[in-house]
Design a protein around this motif. Structure first.
Motif, PDB file in Angstrom:
ATOM      1  N   GLN A 242      13.239  18.728  -0.308  1.00  0.00           N
ATOM      2  CA  GLN A 242      14.313  18.454   0.638  1.00  0.00           C
ATOM      3  C   GLN A 242      14.185  17.008   1.126  1.00  0.00           C
ATOM      4  OE1 GLN A 242      16.752  20.712   1.157  1.00  0.00           O
ATOM      5  NE2 GLN A 242      15.655  22.040  -0.299  1.00  0.00           N
ATOM      6  N   GLN A 243      15.162  16.549   1.901  1.00  0.00           N
ATOM      7  CA  GLN A 243      15.132  15.166   2.371  1.00  0.00           C
ATOM      8  C   GLN A 243      13.889  14.861   3.207  1.00  0.00           C
ATOM      9  OE1 GLN A 243      18.715  13.782   4.243  1.00  0.00           O
ATOM     10  NE2 GLN A 243      20.011  14.282   2.499  1.00  0.00           N
TER      11      GLN A 243
ATOM     12  N   ASP B 297      -0.206  14.969  -2.457  1.00  0.00           N
ATOM     13  CA  ASP B 297      -0.492  13.538  -2.565  1.00  0.00           C
ATOM     14  C   ASP B 297       0.655  12.794  -3.241  1.00  0.00           C
ATOM     15  OD1 ASP B 297      -3.078  13.904  -1.475  1.00  0.00           O
ATOM     16  OD2 ASP B 297      -3.894  14.371  -3.460  1.00  0.00           O
ATOM     17  N   ILE B 298       1.415  13.512  -4.046  1.00  0.00           N
ATOM     18  CA  ILE B 298       2.447  12.893  -4.885  1.00  0.00           C
ATOM     19  C   ILE B 298       3.833  12.991  -4.256  1.00  0.00           C
ATOM     20  CG2 ILE B 298       3.594  13.017  -7.142  1.00  0.00           C
ATOM     21  CD1 ILE B 298       0.946  14.127  -8.261  1.00  0.00           C
ATOM     22  N   ILE B 299       4.156  14.146  -3.697  1.00  0.00           N
ATOM     23  CA  ILE B 299       5.515  14.394  -3.219  1.00  0.00           C
ATOM     24  C   ILE B 299       5.722  13.741  -1.855  1.00  0.00           C
ATOM     25  CG2 ILE B 299       7.230  16.155  -2.707  1.00  0.00           C
ATOM     26  CD1 ILE B 299       6.239  15.949  -5.669  1.00  0.00           C
ATOM     27  N   ARG B 300       6.807  12.965  -1.747  1.00  0.00           N
ATOM     28  CA  ARG B 300       7.183  12.288  -0.523  1.00  0.00           C
ATOM     29  C   ARG B 300       8.685  12.475  -0.291  1.00  0.00           C
ATOM     30  NH1 ARG B 300       2.478  12.228  -0.032  1.00  0.00           N
ATOM     31  NH2 ARG B 300       1.054  10.500   0.445  1.00  0.00           N
ATOM     32  N   PRO B 301       9.180  12.252   0.917  1.00  0.00           N
ATOM     33  CA  PRO B 301      10.638  12.310   1.136  1.00  0.00           C
ATOM     34  C   PRO B 301      11.356  11.244   0.311  1.00  0.00           C
ATOM     35  CG  PRO B 301       9.459  12.387   3.232  1.00  0.00           C
ATOM     36  CD  PRO B 301       8.439  12.042   2.181  1.00  0.00           C
ATOM     37  N   GLY B 302      12.379  11.647  -0.426  1.00  0.00           N
ATOM     38  CA  GLY B 302      13.213  10.701  -1.168  1.00  0.00           C
ATOM     39  C   GLY B 302      12.701  10.290  -2.518  1.00  0.00           C
TER      40      GLY B 302
ATOM     41  N   TYR C  75      15.359  14.513  -5.008  1.00  0.00           N
ATOM     42  CA  TYR C  75      14.970  14.307  -6.392  1.00  0.00           C
ATOM     43  C   TYR C  75      14.352  15.578  -6.940  1.00  0.00           C
ATOM     44  CZ  TYR C  75      10.192  13.560  -4.521  1.00  0.00           C
ATOM     45  OH  TYR C  75       8.983  13.697  -3.878  1.00  0.00           O
ATOM     46  N   ILE C  76      14.276  15.629  -8.260  1.00  0.00           N
ATOM     47  CA  ILE C  76      13.558  16.702  -8.945  1.00  0.00           C
ATOM     48  C   ILE C  76      12.425  16.053  -9.724  1.00  0.00           C
ATOM     49  CG2 ILE C  76      15.238  16.642 -10.855  1.00  0.00           C
ATOM     50  CD1 ILE C  76      14.588  19.620 -11.335  1.00  0.00           C
TER      51      ILE C  76
END
Length: 448
Positions: free
Chosen positions: A189-190, A323-328, A415-416
């Protein structure tokens, strides 16, 4: 002279009708392969300023401390970034960035592109090189470019005459013969919150086999969701044909709720991808997959671009997904970019066809034909989605292939991320598979 000659061919031939440029290259032209060009068509020489080194065969040996089944150790772990591109200096380096990369930097204040020394690590088994040279004077496109004949194993068009030939090199590029893998897909999500979806995949690559069981198939592919529980048990089975106009892609879905496998015609083109939350289409898989028949393809030539490459840090089993996933966008401190030469291919939707993307611009690695970056435009011609393939050399094969594909939606600000494998079992390229595992009846038996 060679670069000028290639540029002249591209400029002249890319504007001709397809019927006028179907001819294979001559034996004299093919002599460049293995001399001034690599066997799959890359320029052997480095750039004039030395920033891009010469290709000398890529990674030739497996590191001594690597064991098959492990995550791949980073040969360049000690290197430091040479340059960081962000909003403060993006205009200075815009000539080596894509429209999509510039848009990402402008949209997200914390987005950065960290540039490292260039290493041309792409390498493949010898048979890929041998067949690429043979294909150069034999391979042909049929059905206005929708079908491929007289080619196997290697790049069908190592010296491409047009955009269709270039994208066919991507579609058929070597990824091993048998692939068993598991990976995570997320659609954050955002605010960066996400629920991981775990997949198991088996793939049998017929095109790259010297004596395949079936000669009208490129590959067989089976994808199963194993988590979360509300999605677990869904299976997608695909038979990818070598001419999807004459012999359309065959696909089946297994629905655990109904306990049945059914043929489905919707696993193609711009149909929504499985568990993608509307952020990806079927033909976004693998940066681009399926039939190229709905687009006109133009080969724009070569360009030096900062592309994701040698992404061993992003591939590391020392990372958690948080560690990898961030907003946007993903954590760009973990991503590695290098300056490489890429083929630029423009796909424009035919007036008689439909797809949610009116235009796509592809940036294909000259050393592997892997699509590393793709810009997608909506029906109004506005930049919409930006795709990146973060590639490494799986040196036990060897093969250069992405470890993580990311598709950013500039409108949704989401993003996916497809292919996260940091905490999953590493890819298995050695377990032989056969046709019987990829039939509809086998799918039904597995479901039961």
């Amino acid at each position: 002279m060679r670069k000028v000659f290639l540029s002249a061919i591209v400029t002249t031939l890319s504007i001709l009708p397809l019927s006028a440029i179907q001819a294979k290259v001559t034996a004299d032209e093919a002599q460049a392969l293995g001399n001034t060009l690599s066997p799959i068509g890359a320029e052997l020489a480095g750039s004039a300023d030395g920033t891009i080194p010469a290709w000398t065969g890529g990674i030739q040996q497996v590191p001594q401390d690597y064991e098959p089944g492990e995550h791949h150790k980073d040969p360049f772990a000690d290197e430091k970034a040479l340059l960081i591109i962000d909003q403060s200096n993006v205009q200075r380096y815009s000539d080596k960035l894509t429209a999509g990369q510039i848009a990402m930097i402008n949209q997200y204040p914390d987005y950065k592109i960290k540039i490292y020394p260039t290493h041309r690590t792409a390498s493949f088994p010898q048979k890929v090189y041998d067949y690429s040279i043979q294909n150069a004077t034999r391979a042909e496109l049929t059905q206005d470019g929708a079908g491929l004949v007289n080619a196997k194993v290697g790049a069908p068009f190592p010296i491409p005459n047009n955009g269709l030939e270039a994208i066919w090199n991507h579609l058929t590029r070597y990824r091993g013969e048998y692939i068993t893998r598991e990976y995570i897909q997320v659609t954050p999500q955002q605010d960066g919150s996400y629920s991981p979806v775990k997949f198991e995949q088996e793939s049998l690559q017929y095109y790259v086999q010297e004596n395949p069981e079936k000669d009208n198939l490129l590959f067989l592919y089976k994808q199963r969701i194993t988590a979360p529980s509300n999605l677990a048990g869904q299976v997608l089975l695909v038979h990818e044909t070598s001419n999807q106009v004459e012999d359309p892609r065959r696909a089946w879905r297994y629905d655990p709720g109904r306990r049945r496998a059914s043929r489905t015609p919707t696993v193609a083109y711009d149909a929504p991808a499985l568990a993608s939350d509307g952020l990806s289409t079927v033909d976004n898989f693998d940066m681009f997959s399926g039939s190229p028949d709905r687009y006109n393809w133009e080969l724009k030539g070569k360009k030096e671009i900062y592309v994701p490459y040698n992404a061993y840090k992003l591939h590391s089993d020392q990372l958690n997904y948080d560690d990898i996933i961030r907003p946007g966008h993903i954590n760009q401190d973990l991503a590695r970019y290098e300056l490489h030469r890429v083929w630029v291919v423009e796909a424009t939707l035919k007036e008689t066809e439909q797809n949610i993307y009116s235009r796509r611009t592809f940036y294909l690695d000259e050393d592997s034909w892997q699509a590393l970056l793709v810009d997608h435009y909506d029906e109004n011609g506005q930049l919409w989605r930006v795709g990146e393939a973060h590639a490494i050399n799986y040196y036990e094969v060897p093969v250069l292939w992405s470890t993580l594909d990311v598709l950013h939606d500039l409108k949704a600000k989401r993003y996916i991320a497809f292919g996260l494998d940091n905490k999953e079992s590493m890819y298995d390229f050695g377990t032989e598979l056969n046709y019987s595992k990829f039939t509809a009846s086998a799918l039904r038996r597995e479901g039961r």
